[in-house]
Scaffold this active site. Structure first.
Site, PDB file in Angstrom:
ATOM      1  N   GLY A 109       0.791  -1.227   0.000  1.00 21.56           N
ATOM      2  CA  GLY A 109       0.000   0.000   0.000  1.00 21.56           C
ATOM      3  C   GLY A 109       0.822   1.276   0.000  1.00 21.56           C
ATOM      4  O   GLY A 109       0.311   2.328  -0.342  1.00 21.56           O
ATOM      5  N   TYR A 159      -8.475  -6.196  -0.573  1.00 25.05           N
ATOM      6  CA  TYR A 159      -8.937  -6.285   0.811  1.00 25.05           C
ATOM      7  C   TYR A 159     -10.443  -6.169   0.721  1.00 25.05           C
ATOM      8  O   TYR A 159     -10.959  -5.143   0.260  1.00 25.05           O
ATOM      9  CB  TYR A 159      -8.411  -5.116   1.643  1.00 25.05           C
ATOM     10  CG  TYR A 159      -7.007  -5.279   2.175  1.00 25.05           C
ATOM     11  CD1 TYR A 159      -6.628  -6.416   2.867  1.00 25.05           C
ATOM     12  CD2 TYR A 159      -6.067  -4.264   2.006  1.00 25.05           C
ATOM     13  CE1 TYR A 159      -5.341  -6.555   3.382  1.00 25.05           C
ATOM     14  CE2 TYR A 159      -4.785  -4.396   2.519  1.00 25.05           C
ATOM     15  CZ  TYR A 159      -4.427  -5.544   3.198  1.00 25.05           C
ATOM     16  OH  TYR A 159      -3.162  -5.666   3.695  1.00 25.05           O
ATOM     17  N   HIS A 308       2.870 -11.703   5.721  1.00 21.21           N
ATOM     18  CA  HIS A 308       2.720 -10.275   5.442  1.00 21.21           C
ATOM     19  C   HIS A 308       4.036  -9.541   5.734  1.00 21.21           C
ATOM     20  O   HIS A 308       4.051  -8.382   6.151  1.00 21.21           O
ATOM     21  CB  HIS A 308       1.586  -9.699   6.309  1.00 21.21           C
ATOM     22  CG  HIS A 308       0.698  -8.713   5.602  1.00 21.21           C
ATOM     23  ND1 HIS A 308      -0.545  -9.029   5.112  1.00 21.21           N
ATOM     24  CD2 HIS A 308       0.856  -7.397   5.319  1.00 21.21           C
ATOM     25  CE1 HIS A 308      -1.100  -7.960   4.578  1.00 21.21           C
ATOM     26  NE2 HIS A 308      -0.261  -6.948   4.686  1.00 21.21           N
ATOM     27  N   ASP A 339       6.037 -15.729   0.153  1.00 22.20           N
ATOM     28  CA  ASP A 339       6.769 -14.473   0.346  1.00 22.20           C
ATOM     29  C   ASP A 339       7.139 -14.309   1.808  1.00 22.20           C
ATOM     30  O   ASP A 339       6.957 -15.207   2.620  1.00 22.20           O
ATOM     31  CB  ASP A 339       5.988 -13.266  -0.213  1.00 22.20           C
ATOM     32  CG  ASP A 339       4.835 -12.801   0.673  1.00 22.20           C
ATOM     33  OD1 ASP A 339       4.761 -13.178   1.856  1.00 22.20           O
ATOM     34  OD2 ASP A 339       4.008 -12.023   0.172  1.00 22.20           O
TER      35      ASP A 339
HETATM   36  C1  FMN Z   1       4.728  -1.192   3.281  1.00 22.65           C
HETATM   37  C2  FMN Z   1       3.990  -2.458   2.984  1.00 22.65           C
HETATM   38  C3  FMN Z   1       2.643  -2.391   2.629  1.00 22.65           C
HETATM   39  C4  FMN Z   1       1.947  -3.579   2.362  1.00 22.65           C
HETATM   40  N1  FMN Z   1       0.648  -3.504   1.954  1.00 22.65           N
HETATM   41  C5  FMN Z   1      -0.010  -4.643   1.633  1.00 22.65           C
HETATM   42  C6  FMN Z   1      -1.337  -4.581   1.128  1.00 22.65           C
HETATM   43  O1  FMN Z   1      -1.897  -3.516   0.946  1.00 22.65           O
HETATM   44  N2  FMN Z   1      -1.958  -5.759   0.844  1.00 22.65           N
HETATM   45  C7  FMN Z   1      -1.345  -6.979   1.035  1.00 22.65           C
HETATM   46  O2  FMN Z   1      -1.940  -8.016   0.764  1.00 22.65           O
HETATM   47  N3  FMN Z   1      -0.083  -7.043   1.480  1.00 22.65           N
HETATM   48  C8  FMN Z   1       0.591  -5.915   1.779  1.00 22.65           C
HETATM   49  N4  FMN Z   1       1.882  -5.985   2.223  1.00 22.65           N
HETATM   50  C9  FMN Z   1       2.530  -7.313   2.353  1.00 22.65           C
HETATM   51  C10 FMN Z   1       3.230  -7.704   1.055  1.00 22.65           C
HETATM   52  O3  FMN Z   1       2.316  -7.985   0.040  1.00 22.65           O
HETATM   53  C11 FMN Z   1       4.115  -8.945   1.235  1.00 22.65           C
HETATM   54  O4  FMN Z   1       3.353  -9.990   1.755  1.00 22.65           O
HETATM   55  C12 FMN Z   1       5.310  -8.694   2.139  1.00 22.65           C
HETATM   56  O5  FMN Z   1       5.841  -7.409   1.928  1.00 22.65           O
HETATM   57  C13 FMN Z   1       6.376  -9.730   1.864  1.00 22.65           C
HETATM   58  O6  FMN Z   1       7.462  -9.558   2.702  1.00 22.65           O
HETATM   59  P1  FMN Z   1       8.794  -8.759   2.288  1.00 22.65           P
HETATM   60  O7  FMN Z   1       8.476  -7.310   2.420  1.00 22.65           O
HETATM   61  O8  FMN Z   1       9.771  -9.211   3.315  1.00 22.65           O
HETATM   62  O9  FMN Z   1       9.148  -9.156   0.871  1.00 22.65           O
HETATM   63  C14 FMN Z   1       2.598  -4.830   2.478  1.00 22.65           C
HETATM   64  C15 FMN Z   1       3.955  -4.872   2.814  1.00 22.65           C
HETATM   65  C16 FMN Z   1       4.645  -3.704   3.065  1.00 22.65           C
HETATM   66  C17 FMN Z   1       6.116  -3.795   3.391  1.00 22.65           C
END
Ligand code: FMN
Length: 413
Positions: A109, A159, A308, A339
């Site tokens: 996001g 979401y 996440h 991930d």
């Molecule tokens: C700043 C940030 C915002 C995120 N926003 C979302 C989101 O809006 N929806 C979602 O499904 N996952 C969100 N995620 C999770 C990512 O999709 C993902 O699962 C996660 O970043 C993977 O881990 P990594 O950052 O270590 O690669 C977000 C992650 C971060 C770092």
């Protein structure tokens, strides 16, 4: 588990496709940013603390955030000697289309706070690197604007809101704009607890208060590059897809405003989504084999194993912990993507060796975006690709189908 195939078979099949772009290091960044940690430190220097920590940190005690990295370091790789690895390919096919490497950009996001319209930068970086880009529901750039990036594969993350009509309308917009895969996030029923955001005065949508004003004042470059263009083009940065009644509220990412509550999402929602969305549907945040079995019965196409990035349920399992069980439950009926914590190409190799078909990258490409927009994100992808190439060569893998558990060594528990 990746089925063993004759070396070179997949590669040859993919070569028959039209030329497909691939991640390339960005010369202007290559001397200074040698790995993802360099990009992370570059991002830290360029952003207000509150924004950087929102991207970088985890939830509660951050045990999962730390464990994500520790997990990758605990599993070791074995050399494979005297294998001719002089031709190597990372190309795979996912949902019938080629990808230059087994990675897609995760929904995040906050990309629009890393760079002005950062989601657009990420979509362009993904397109020129031959990997899919996922647009998140809370992004600051709207679906239709992302669709102006003609090249490349686009996925949409949902979401689900309490007001289903609003959510379904969003899904229709993504479908009509040519997005091809839908990721339904299932691991955020209520807002997670991220104490540093409160301490830093960081809110979403981004609003000023004395703490954040003092913080932003220490980052004039960020004010100029990121905040100023928003102010000149319609006001404070805010989530592009949120309904009007939630746009001004302190919604704290998801679930804070009544319309945006997501705590009544259930498997029953899949059938309705299926009516709207004919392309692949993935459920993100899966940890339990019976959720995979339910997903198969409900007709989803894949699952994303994820904690996440350590941002939601603290002390949640890592993807490495549960991959074998999930892959066994999925069989050949569902695609398994994983991930959380990937910072090196070797991490990707480990997830694939345990049976993931591909990985998602969240923070690495966000750090890159904060450093240099599209170029920075493309550079992050090139770093990961080069490291994966090295790890594949050492472990005797000419192509992704060669990657199997034999490359791994784990201490007996
Ligand atoms: C700043 C940030 C915002 C995120 N926003 C979302 C989101 O809006 N929806 C979602 O499904 N996952 C969100 N995620 C999770 C990512 O999709 C993902 O699962 C996660 O970043 C993977 O881990 P990594 O950052 O270590 O690669 C977000 C992650 C971060 C770092």
């Amino acid at each position: 588990m990746n089925a063993p195939t004759a070396p070179g078979a997949t590669e040859t099949a993919l070569r028959r496709n039209a030329p497909w772009p691939s991640p390339k290091p960005v010369p202007a960044l290559a001397g200074r940013y040698l790995n993802i940690e360099d990009l992370r430190l570059g991002a830290k220097r360029r952003m207000p603390r509150g924004v950087f920590e929102f991207i970088d940190r985890g939830s509660e005690d951050e045990a999962t955030l730390r464990d994500n990295r520790a997990g990758f370091q605990r599993i070791k790789l074995r050399n494979k000697v005297l294998v001719d690895v002089s031709t190597r390919s990372q190309e795979i096919e996912l949902f019938g289309k080629p990808m230059s490497m087994p990675l897609a950009i995760a929904p995040t996001g906050a990309a629009g706070l890393a760079w002005y319209e950062g989601e657009l930068e990420l979509a362009r970086a993904a397109a020129r690197s031959g990997v899919p880009f996922t647009l998140a529901t809370p992004s600051l750039t709207a679906i239709e604007r992302i669709a102006t990036v003609e090249e490349g594969r686009k996925w949409f993350q949902l979401y689900m809101w309490r007001d289903r009509e609003l959510s379904h309308a969003l899904v229709r917009r993504a479908r009509d704009a040519g997005f091809e895969t839908l990721i339904l996030t299932g691991d955020t029923p209520v807002p997670p607890i991220r104490e540093y955001n409160r301490r830093n005065g960081f809110n979403s949508p981004f609003t000023f208060n004395p703490t954040i004003v003092a913080d932003v004042a220490t980052s004039p470059g960020w004010m100029w590059r990121v905040l100023r263009p928003y102010l000149l083009n319609g006001g404070m940065p805010k989530q592009a897809h949120y309904p009007n009644d939630a746009k001004g509220a302190q919604v704290r990412m998801v679930g804070g405003a009544e319309t945006l509550r997501g705590d009544n999402l259930s498997w029953d929602d899949i059938a309705r989504l299926r009516d709207i969305w004919k392309g692949p549907i993935l459920v993100k945040g899966v940890h339990q084999p019976d959720d995979v079995e339910r997903g198969i019965r409900e007709g989803v196409d894949g699952v994303v194993i994820s904690n996440h990035g350590g941002r939601n349920l603290d002390t949640a399992v890592t993807s490495l912990d549960v991959l074998p069980e999930i892959v066994a439950a999925a069989g050949d009926k569902l695609v398994v993507i994983a991930d959380s914590g990937v910072r090196r190409g070797g991490d990707i190799l480990k997830l694939l060796a345990l049976g993931a078909k591909a990985v998602l990258s969240g923070r690495p490409t966000l750090y890159g975006t904060a450093v240099a927009g599209e170029d920075g994100a493309a550079h992050a992808l090139a770093l990961l690709k080069r490291e994966l190439d090295t790890a594949m060569a050492y472990t005797g893998c000419r192509e992704v189908a060669d990657i199997s558990p034999r490359v791994l060594w784990r201490e007996a528990r």
